[in-house]
Design a protein around this motif. Sequence first.
Motif, PDB file in Angstrom:
ATOM      1  N   PRO A 150      31.468 -42.949  26.858  1.00 14.80           N
ATOM      2  CA  PRO A 150      30.888 -44.281  27.058  1.00 14.80           C
ATOM      3  C   PRO A 150      30.555 -44.969  25.742  1.00 14.80           C
ATOM      4  O   PRO A 150      30.281 -44.326  24.729  1.00 14.80           O
ATOM      5  N   GLU A 151      30.605 -46.312  25.770  1.00 15.65           N
ATOM      6  CA  GLU A 151      30.249 -47.091  24.579  1.00 15.65           C
ATOM      7  C   GLU A 151      28.796 -47.533  24.672  1.00 15.65           C
ATOM      8  O   GLU A 151      28.251 -47.735  25.753  1.00 15.65           O
ATOM      9  N   LEU A 205      26.927 -40.495  33.767  1.00 16.17           N
ATOM     10  CA  LEU A 205      25.587 -40.900  34.178  1.00 16.17           C
ATOM     11  C   LEU A 205      24.726 -41.327  32.993  1.00 16.17           C
ATOM     12  O   LEU A 205      23.863 -42.204  33.126  1.00 16.17           O
ATOM     13  N   ILE A 206      24.953 -40.746  31.822  1.00 18.31           N
ATOM     14  CA  ILE A 206      24.166 -41.100  30.633  1.00 18.31           C
ATOM     15  C   ILE A 206      24.247 -42.597  30.362  1.00 18.31           C
ATOM     16  O   ILE A 206      23.241 -43.248  30.058  1.00 18.31           O
ATOM     17  N   LYS A 207      25.444 -43.155  30.471  1.00 16.78           N
ATOM     18  CA  LYS A 207      25.612 -44.587  30.196  1.00 16.78           C
ATOM     19  C   LYS A 207      24.773 -45.437  31.147  1.00 16.78           C
ATOM     20  O   LYS A 207      24.046 -46.343  30.725  1.00 16.78           O
ATOM     21  N   ALA A 212      19.879 -48.638  32.394  1.00 15.58           N
ATOM     22  CA  ALA A 212      18.810 -48.870  33.362  1.00 15.58           C
ATOM     23  C   ALA A 212      17.440 -48.713  32.709  1.00 15.58           C
ATOM     24  O   ALA A 212      16.504 -49.472  33.005  1.00 15.58           O
ATOM     25  N   PHE A 213      17.327 -47.750  31.795  1.00 19.16           N
ATOM     26  CA  PHE A 213      16.043 -47.543  31.117  1.00 19.16           C
ATOM     27  C   PHE A 213      15.709 -48.730  30.226  1.00 19.16           C
ATOM     28  O   PHE A 213      14.566 -49.205  30.191  1.00 19.16           O
ATOM     29  N   LEU A 214      16.696 -49.236  29.482  1.00 20.40           N
ATOM     30  CA  LEU A 214      16.450 -50.392  28.624  1.00 20.40           C
ATOM     31  C   LEU A 214      16.124 -51.634  29.455  1.00 20.40           C
ATOM     32  O   LEU A 214      15.251 -52.424  29.087  1.00 20.40           O
ATOM     33  N   ALA A 215      16.820 -51.802  30.568  1.00 22.19           N
ATOM     34  CA  ALA A 215      16.514 -52.925  31.459  1.00 22.19           C
ATOM     35  C   ALA A 215      15.092 -52.807  32.003  1.00 22.19           C
ATOM     36  O   ALA A 215      14.389 -53.815  32.181  1.00 22.19           O
ATOM     37  N   THR A 216      14.653 -51.583  32.229  1.00 22.84           N
ATOM     38  CA  THR A 216      13.295 -51.354  32.716  1.00 22.84           C
ATOM     39  C   THR A 216      12.265 -51.740  31.658  1.00 22.84           C
ATOM     40  O   THR A 216      11.238 -52.349  31.969  1.00 22.84           O
ATOM     41  N   THR A 268      23.015 -51.761  36.370  1.00 22.06           N
ATOM     42  CA  THR A 268      21.872 -51.403  37.223  1.00 22.06           C
ATOM     43  C   THR A 268      22.270 -51.453  38.695  1.00 22.06           C
ATOM     44  O   THR A 268      21.881 -50.581  39.482  1.00 22.06           O
ATOM     45  N   LEU A 269      23.071 -52.451  39.065  1.00 19.61           N
ATOM     46  CA  LEU A 269      23.540 -52.522  40.460  1.00 19.61           C
ATOM     47  C   LEU A 269      24.428 -51.333  40.798  1.00 19.61           C
ATOM     48  O   LEU A 269      24.302 -50.737  41.877  1.00 19.61           O
ATOM     49  N   ALA A 270      25.331 -50.971  39.886  1.00 19.41           N
ATOM     50  CA  ALA A 270      26.225 -49.841  40.142  1.00 19.41           C
ATOM     51  C   ALA A 270      25.440 -48.533  40.259  1.00 19.41           C
ATOM     52  O   ALA A 270      25.772 -47.672  41.088  1.00 19.41           O
ATOM     53  N   LEU A 271      24.398 -48.388  39.444  1.00 22.18           N
ATOM     54  CA  LEU A 271      23.569 -47.182  39.538  1.00 22.18           C
ATOM     55  C   LEU A 271      22.857 -47.116  40.884  1.00 22.18           C
ATOM     56  O   LEU A 271      22.758 -46.046  41.501  1.00 22.18           O
TER      57      LEU A 271
END
Length: 436
Positions: A150-151, A205-207, A212-216, A268-271
């Motif tokens: 992942p990038e 999953l790391i990506k 998601a964590f940064l968006a949080t 976030t939606l895909a997660l």
Amino acid sequence: MKIAMVGSGYVGLVSGACFADFGHDVVCIDKDQSKIDRLRDGVIPIYEPGLDALVEANVKARRLSFTTSLAEGIRGAGAIFIAVGTPSRRGDGHADLSFVYAVAKEVGQTLENDAVVVTKSTVPVGTGDEVERIIAASGCKHKVSVVSNPEFLREGAAIGDFKRPDRIVIGAEDEFGRETMREVYRPLFLNESPILFVSRRSSELIKYAANAFLATKITFINEMADLCEKVGANVQDVSRGIGMDNRIGSKFLHAGPGYGGSCFPKDTLALLKTAEDYDSPVRIVEAVVKVNESRKRAMGRKVIDALGGMDAARGKQVALLGLTFKPNTDDMRDSPAIAVAQTLADAGVTVKAYDPEGMELAAPLMPDVQMTTSSYEAIEGADAVVIVTEWDAFRALDLKRVKELAKAPLLVDLRNIYRSEDVRAAGFTYVSVGRD
């Protein structure tokens, strides 16, 4: 090593140019003939600081080339990167993997040598398994290892992020894949860039977990900003106070109109959809998505309130400064400015806007907005000046000139880039986020 980069969009072009700059022989592949023609002519289809010079230098050195033929591009390549789009699938929020799977099938049908196939695109957990199955089912007779890589590039700082990464994550299931990826990233060993080898599913999953964590973090500080306004605190002081705790960190704690861009909204939606498929809900991320969407229009209502409310705002004119989701990019995907402008237009407000790089892409997304050629043209006759994106060009506006051009001295700073005492001393009514 010869590297094939399938997909010449943001991730593919930046990654391809950087790999070429490391000394690899890179071929960027794209089905869009007009895009390939423009790239061959030195025309870069995206705005990213420094990318045009990097591409030009490596094309001149014959380390970087472009083609529409996948069979030609992957011939002799030791690593084949899949860097095509994975947008949110219309209607359900799942990542649309049709482009990834189409590439996998064509690679399997045309590959003429052993190779590692690398998913650079952001893909849900298990995608690598399906890519592996598709390649095998397409009749491929050569040794293939499917790897996840992942990038973690920030738009506007992508070249630096690629060359000086926080970490390189590689999800591989065999030594062939791991050894090939060591060779791909060997130039970064000199910089002691940390390389984390994990399973393919963990890498995928790391990506999503990182975004998601940064968006949080962004959503958390935005809600703290709202609370600061209610209790009389300063969100910038709160941000500094908690950011100095090294367990939390100061990045992504800047209050504003919400996150947008090519990654956070769709990832976030895909997660959420992945969690739903596996019956393992992620309630925090659910709340983040909901709060962020509502915040964008709330910022439009904040401007309306500053104008005196719905009745008073109707018929007034607002200057929007900044349209892209962040500075140093032309990316308009899910930009908060779209919702802010629409909220204002729905309230009967005339909107004039200026952005240093994003207006061409913004125009079809914002049909009710009048695009201008400069900040000051947008400001002329405005009842309020609204800063939506923190471009450097907006950080030192001539406030005296702004006051002369605007109809009313009202500045709504949705990025908190000005000091309130300076703006008020210049005779403005100043409205910011999470501050007095």
